[in-house]
Design an enzyme around this catalytic site. Structure first.
Site, mmCIF file in Angstrom:
data_model
loop_
_atom_site.group_PDB
_atom_site.id
_atom_site.type_symbol
_atom_site.label_atom_id
_atom_site.label_comp_id
_atom_site.label_asym_id
_atom_site.label_seq_id
_atom_site.Cartn_x
_atom_site.Cartn_y
_atom_site.Cartn_z
ATOM 1 N N TYR A 1 -5.184 -3.988 3.601
ATOM 2 C CA TYR A 1 -5.036 -3.846 2.139
ATOM 3 C C TYR A 1 -3.696 -4.420 1.681
ATOM 4 O O TYR A 1 -3.620 -5.150 0.689
ATOM 5 C CB TYR A 1 -5.142 -2.371 1.754
ATOM 6 C CG TYR A 1 -4.797 -2.099 0.306
ATOM 7 C CD1 TYR A 1 -5.690 -2.426 -0.710
ATOM 8 C CD2 TYR A 1 -3.568 -1.534 -0.048
ATOM 9 C CE1 TYR A 1 -5.372 -2.187 -2.045
ATOM 10 C CE2 TYR A 1 -3.249 -1.293 -1.377
ATOM 11 C CZ TYR A 1 -4.144 -1.620 -2.365
ATOM 12 O OH TYR A 1 -3.828 -1.393 -3.684
ATOM 13 N N SER B 1 0.633 -4.405 -5.946
ATOM 14 C CA SER B 1 0.959 -3.059 -5.445
ATOM 15 C C SER B 1 2.353 -3.096 -4.823
ATOM 16 O O SER B 1 2.851 -4.173 -4.471
ATOM 17 C CB SER B 1 -0.057 -2.680 -4.361
ATOM 18 O OG SER B 1 0.321 -1.498 -3.704
HETATM 19 N N1 NAP Z 1 -4.094 4.103 -7.025
HETATM 20 C C1 NAP Z 1 -3.025 3.570 -6.429
HETATM 21 O O1 NAP Z 1 -2.192 4.253 -5.827
HETATM 22 C C2 NAP Z 1 -2.813 2.070 -6.501
HETATM 23 C C3 NAP Z 1 -1.561 1.584 -6.144
HETATM 24 C C4 NAP Z 1 -1.313 0.217 -6.205
HETATM 25 C C5 NAP Z 1 -2.292 -0.633 -6.626
HETATM 26 N N2 NAP Z 1 -3.525 -0.144 -6.975
HETATM 27 C C6 NAP Z 1 -4.531 -1.090 -7.432
HETATM 28 O O2 NAP Z 1 -4.891 -0.759 -8.745
HETATM 29 C C7 NAP Z 1 -6.165 -1.309 -9.038
HETATM 30 C C8 NAP Z 1 -7.007 -0.261 -9.723
HETATM 31 O O3 NAP Z 1 -7.222 0.807 -8.807
HETATM 32 P P1 NAP Z 1 -7.218 2.336 -9.249
HETATM 33 O O4 NAP Z 1 -6.145 3.009 -8.514
HETATM 34 O O5 NAP Z 1 -7.279 2.450 -10.713
HETATM 35 O O6 NAP Z 1 -8.574 2.819 -8.529
HETATM 36 P P2 NAP Z 1 -10.019 3.174 -9.120
HETATM 37 O O7 NAP Z 1 -9.903 4.254 -10.126
HETATM 38 O O8 NAP Z 1 -10.880 3.365 -7.934
HETATM 39 O O9 NAP Z 1 -10.456 1.841 -9.897
HETATM 40 C C9 NAP Z 1 -10.918 0.678 -9.237
HETATM 41 C C10 NAP Z 1 -11.680 -0.150 -10.251
HETATM 42 O O10 NAP Z 1 -12.088 -1.387 -9.637
HETATM 43 C C11 NAP Z 1 -13.451 -1.586 -9.907
HETATM 44 N N3 NAP Z 1 -14.060 -2.424 -8.887
HETATM 45 C C12 NAP Z 1 -14.068 -2.240 -7.555
HETATM 46 N N4 NAP Z 1 -14.764 -3.228 -6.953
HETATM 47 C C13 NAP Z 1 -15.203 -4.056 -7.955
HETATM 48 C C14 NAP Z 1 -15.974 -5.236 -7.985
HETATM 49 N N5 NAP Z 1 -16.453 -5.820 -6.867
HETATM 50 N N6 NAP Z 1 -16.217 -5.812 -9.181
HETATM 51 C C15 NAP Z 1 -15.761 -5.263 -10.323
HETATM 52 N N7 NAP Z 1 -15.015 -4.141 -10.363
HETATM 53 C C16 NAP Z 1 -14.755 -3.548 -9.177
HETATM 54 C C17 NAP Z 1 -14.058 -0.188 -9.988
HETATM 55 O O11 NAP Z 1 -15.219 -0.159 -10.782
HETATM 56 P P3 NAP Z 1 -16.740 -0.181 -10.258
HETATM 57 O O12 NAP Z 1 -16.801 0.620 -8.994
HETATM 58 O O13 NAP Z 1 -17.462 0.412 -11.427
HETATM 59 O O14 NAP Z 1 -17.058 -1.618 -10.073
HETATM 60 C C18 NAP Z 1 -12.935 0.550 -10.731
HETATM 61 O O15 NAP Z 1 -13.071 0.369 -12.120
HETATM 62 C C19 NAP Z 1 -6.722 -1.810 -7.708
HETATM 63 O O16 NAP Z 1 -6.536 -3.213 -7.637
HETATM 64 C C20 NAP Z 1 -5.846 -1.108 -6.684
HETATM 65 O O17 NAP Z 1 -5.760 -1.831 -5.484
HETATM 66 C C21 NAP Z 1 -3.795 1.203 -6.929
#
Ligand code: NAP
Length: 228
Positions: free
Chosen positions: A149, A137
């Site tokens: 985080y 991130s």
């Molecule tokens: N959105 C942002 O602004 C942003 C910015 C920088 C980085 N990120 C990073 O991007 C990544 C994806 O996030 P996103 O923004 O796409 O959010 P999201 O739509 O909430 O997706 C998160 C994903 O992680 C999975 N997950 C969570 N806990 C898990 C576990 N214990 N085992 C397996 N899968 C798990 C969830 O699936 P289930 O609940 O079905 O398990 C979901 O598919 C994350 O690492 C987040 O920190 C996001």
């Protein structure tokens, strides 16, 4: 040659699901991992069904489940070429916010979960001279006030560089993907002026589609208007 195989953790939503769409469009067979098997099954159906997409229920905090995810992948598709360790979630900023249990789950998912993905897939990636990507991130490049985080994502950034050094000379490439604000269920309230998940998916596919001698080590990608 059969089509290459692209495995994504956190594929049920957001960045992971968007990357699965882009990978399938680019000709990869995809392995979709997360805890929500119903959502993964629906996505696998959209991406071509059994021949092209495998849905695997996997909690990344459980190493046995990650080993089973890789074993299932190898059994079904015979190898894996790209592994995207993307599962993760956040927490409210402030060291008095959230519960200690929420912090524990977040650290285990974001940090240990990513390390377990590397550990479970490293042998298969060496065999394929493949590509490992991790979702860090912007918060993994600069500290954010009151953010555990942010500390977990600094760990992921470091893990990508550690893995890159360890895998040097193996033919395996390593990329840290460092998004700014992206409009996904990561946020409880829809963020304004954020990137779309597909903006990150295209960056992932850019790294993966480079020739074998080019390793794009980091991609930091913000919305045009994001001060931090
Ligand atoms: N959105 C942002 O602004 C942003 C910015 C920088 C980085 N990120 C990073 O991007 C990544 C994806 O996030 P996103 O923004 O796409 O959010 P999201 O739509 O909430 O997706 C998160 C994903 O992680 C999975 N997950 C969570 N806990 C898990 C576990 N214990 N085992 C397996 N899968 C798990 C969830 O699936 P289930 O609940 O079905 O398990 C979901 O598919 C994350 O690492 C987040 O920190 C996001």
């Amino acid at each position: 040659m059969p089509d290459p195989v692209f495995l994504i953790t956190g594929a049920s939503s957001g960045i992971g699901a968007a990357t699965a769409h882009r990978a399938a469009q680019a000709g990869f067979r995809v392995v979709l991992a997360a805890r929500s098997k119903d959502r993964l099954d629906a996505l696998a159906g959209e991406l071509g069904g059994e021949e092209r997409a495998l849905a695997v229920a996997c909690d990344v905090t459980d190493f046995a489940q990650q080993e089973a995810m890789i074993a299932h992948t190898l059994l079904r598709f015979g190898g894996v070429d790209v592994v995207f360790a993307n599962a993760g979630f956040g927490a409210k900023r402030g060291f008095l916010e959230e519960t200690p249990e929420h912090w524990r789950d977040m650290v285990l998912t974001n940090v240990l979960g990513a390390a377990y993905t590397i550990r479970a897939s490293i042998g298969a990636l060496k065999d394929s001279r493949g590509h490992l990507l991790l979702t860090s991130s912007v918060a993994g490049r600069r500290a954010i006030s009151g953010s555990l985080y942010s500390a977990t994502k600094h760990a992921v950034t470091a893990m990508a560089e550690s893995a890159r050094q360890e895998l040097d000379e193996t033919g395996v490439r390593v990329t840290s993907i460092e998004p700014g604000m992206v409009d996904t269920p990561f946020f409880q309230n829809k963020p304004k002026g954020a990137l779309e998940p597909d903006d990150i998916a295209r960056a992932v596919l850019y790294a993966v589609s480079q020739p074998p001698h080019v390793d794009v080590n980091e991609i930091l990608i913000r919305p045009t208007a994001q001060p931090l």
